[in-house]
Design a protein around this motif. Sequence first.
Motif, mmCIF file in Angstrom:
data_model
loop_
_atom_site.group_PDB
_atom_site.id
_atom_site.type_symbol
_atom_site.label_atom_id
_atom_site.label_comp_id
_atom_site.label_asym_id
_atom_site.label_seq_id
_atom_site.Cartn_x
_atom_site.Cartn_y
_atom_site.Cartn_z
ATOM 1 N N PHE A 6 0.826 -1.196 0.000
ATOM 2 C CA PHE A 6 0.000 0.000 0.000
ATOM 3 C C PHE A 6 0.867 1.254 0.000
ATOM 4 O O PHE A 6 1.881 1.313 0.678
ATOM 5 C CB PHE A 6 -0.911 0.034 1.233
ATOM 6 N N ASP A 7 0.445 2.274 -0.754
ATOM 7 C CA ASP A 7 1.166 3.546 -0.782
ATOM 8 C C ASP A 7 0.829 4.407 0.422
ATOM 9 O O ASP A 7 1.627 5.242 0.831
ATOM 10 C CB ASP A 7 0.829 4.332 -2.049
ATOM 11 N N LYS A 8 -0.379 4.230 0.969
ATOM 12 C CA LYS A 8 -0.846 5.049 2.077
ATOM 13 C C LYS A 8 -1.078 4.194 3.310
ATOM 14 O O LYS A 8 -1.542 3.062 3.208
ATOM 15 C CB LYS A 8 -2.141 5.758 1.710
ATOM 16 N N VAL A 9 -0.782 4.787 4.475
ATOM 17 C CA VAL A 9 -0.981 4.114 5.747
ATOM 18 C C VAL A 9 -1.737 5.061 6.675
ATOM 19 O O VAL A 9 -1.396 6.241 6.768
ATOM 20 C CB VAL A 9 0.364 3.739 6.398
ATOM 21 N N ILE A 10 -2.749 4.540 7.330
ATOM 22 C CA ILE A 10 -3.457 5.294 8.353
ATOM 23 C C ILE A 10 -3.219 4.588 9.676
ATOM 24 O O ILE A 10 -3.402 3.371 9.784
ATOM 25 C CB ILE A 10 -4.973 5.365 8.064
ATOM 26 N N SER A 16 -11.719 -0.865 16.726
ATOM 27 C CA SER A 16 -13.006 -0.241 16.374
ATOM 28 C C SER A 16 -12.770 1.004 15.514
ATOM 29 O O SER A 16 -13.550 1.281 14.599
ATOM 30 C CB SER A 16 -13.823 0.100 17.618
ATOM 31 N N ASP A 17 -11.684 1.733 15.784
ATOM 32 C CA ASP A 17 -11.321 2.882 14.943
ATOM 33 C C ASP A 17 -10.978 2.407 13.526
ATOM 34 O O ASP A 17 -11.369 3.035 12.543
ATOM 35 C CB ASP A 17 -10.118 3.638 15.528
ATOM 36 N N ARG A 18 -10.261 1.302 13.439
ATOM 37 C CA ARG A 18 -9.893 0.744 12.134
ATOM 38 C C ARG A 18 -11.139 0.405 11.322
ATOM 39 O O ARG A 18 -11.237 0.729 10.144
ATOM 40 C CB ARG A 18 -9.032 -0.509 12.300
ATOM 41 N N LYS A 19 -12.118 -0.239 11.967
ATOM 42 C CA LYS A 19 -13.353 -0.618 11.271
ATOM 43 C C LYS A 19 -14.124 0.607 10.786
ATOM 44 O O LYS A 19 -14.635 0.620 9.675
ATOM 45 C CB LYS A 19 -14.231 -1.462 12.188
ATOM 46 N N LYS A 20 -14.199 1.639 11.638
ATOM 47 C CA LYS A 20 -14.930 2.852 11.256
ATOM 48 C C LYS A 20 -14.257 3.553 10.083
ATOM 49 O O LYS A 20 -14.928 3.985 9.143
ATOM 50 C CB LYS A 20 -15.025 3.803 12.446
ATOM 51 N N VAL A 21 -12.944 3.679 10.130
ATOM 52 C CA VAL A 21 -12.221 4.346 9.041
ATOM 53 C C VAL A 21 -12.344 3.533 7.749
ATOM 54 O O VAL A 21 -12.613 4.074 6.689
ATOM 55 C CB VAL A 21 -10.742 4.568 9.424
ATOM 56 N N LEU A 57 -2.156 10.051 10.641
ATOM 57 C CA LEU A 57 -2.396 9.684 12.030
ATOM 58 C C LEU A 57 -3.773 10.173 12.444
ATOM 59 O O LEU A 57 -4.067 11.367 12.349
ATOM 60 C CB LEU A 57 -1.339 10.306 12.942
ATOM 61 N N LEU A 58 -4.621 9.265 12.903
ATOM 62 C CA LEU A 58 -5.971 9.608 13.358
ATOM 63 C C LEU A 58 -6.132 9.122 14.799
ATOM 64 O O LEU A 58 -6.315 7.935 15.042
ATOM 65 C CB LEU A 58 -7.032 8.960 12.464
ATOM 66 N N PHE A 59 -6.030 10.063 15.738
ATOM 67 C CA PHE A 59 -6.143 9.713 17.159
ATOM 68 C C PHE A 59 -7.286 10.474 17.800
ATOM 69 O O PHE A 59 -7.631 11.575 17.390
ATOM 70 C CB PHE A 59 -4.834 10.022 17.893
ATOM 71 N N ASP A 60 -7.858 9.876 18.849
ATOM 72 C CA ASP A 60 -8.943 10.501 19.594
ATOM 73 C C ASP A 60 -8.409 11.691 20.395
ATOM 74 O O ASP A 60 -7.247 11.712 20.795
ATOM 75 C CB ASP A 60 -9.576 9.490 20.563
ATOM 76 N N ALA A 61 -9.281 12.648 20.674
ATOM 77 C CA ALA A 61 -8.910 13.823 21.465
ATOM 78 C C ALA A 61 -9.112 13.516 22.942
ATOM 79 O O ALA A 61 -9.905 14.147 23.641
ATOM 80 C CB ALA A 61 -9.729 15.029 21.040
ATOM 81 N N ASP A 62 -8.392 12.498 23.427
ATOM 82 C CA ASP A 62 -8.451 12.135 24.837
ATOM 83 C C ASP A 62 -7.014 11.928 25.323
ATOM 84 O O ASP A 62 -6.057 12.154 24.582
ATOM 85 C CB ASP A 62 -9.308 10.889 25.064
ATOM 86 N N GLU A 63 -6.853 11.499 26.573
ATOM 87 C CA GLU A 63 -5.506 11.365 27.142
ATOM 88 C C GLU A 63 -4.638 10.393 26.353
ATOM 89 O O GLU A 63 -3.485 10.679 26.049
ATOM 90 C CB GLU A 63 -5.602 10.902 28.601
ATOM 91 N N SER A 64 -5.183 9.249 25.986
ATOM 92 C CA SER A 64 -4.437 8.270 25.206
ATOM 93 C C SER A 64 -4.050 8.817 23.831
ATOM 94 O O SER A 64 -2.929 8.633 23.379
ATOM 95 C CB SER A 64 -5.264 6.983 25.050
#
Length: 67
Positions: A6-10, A16-21, A57-64
């Motif tokens: 793959f040329d692109k990586v997320i 669950s984030d993977r499934k939604k994306v 990079l797709l991360f939640d807006a929380d502490e983690s």
Amino acid sequence: MEWGEFDKVIIVEGSSDRKKVASVLNEDVDIRCTNGTISLTKLDELVDELMERDVYLLFDADESGEK
């Protein structure tokens, strides 16, 4: 396709984030999970492995996600 083809990586936090994306994409993309906070060793490995690819990079807006 194998991951290396793959040329692109997320990079997301969890499966669950993977499934939604994946459900909204219309192209083949390598979606990786950090499974929470990523260690410095794992981050270094990812940098080496993904150096020549477009990385998003797709991360939640929380502490983690902030870490």
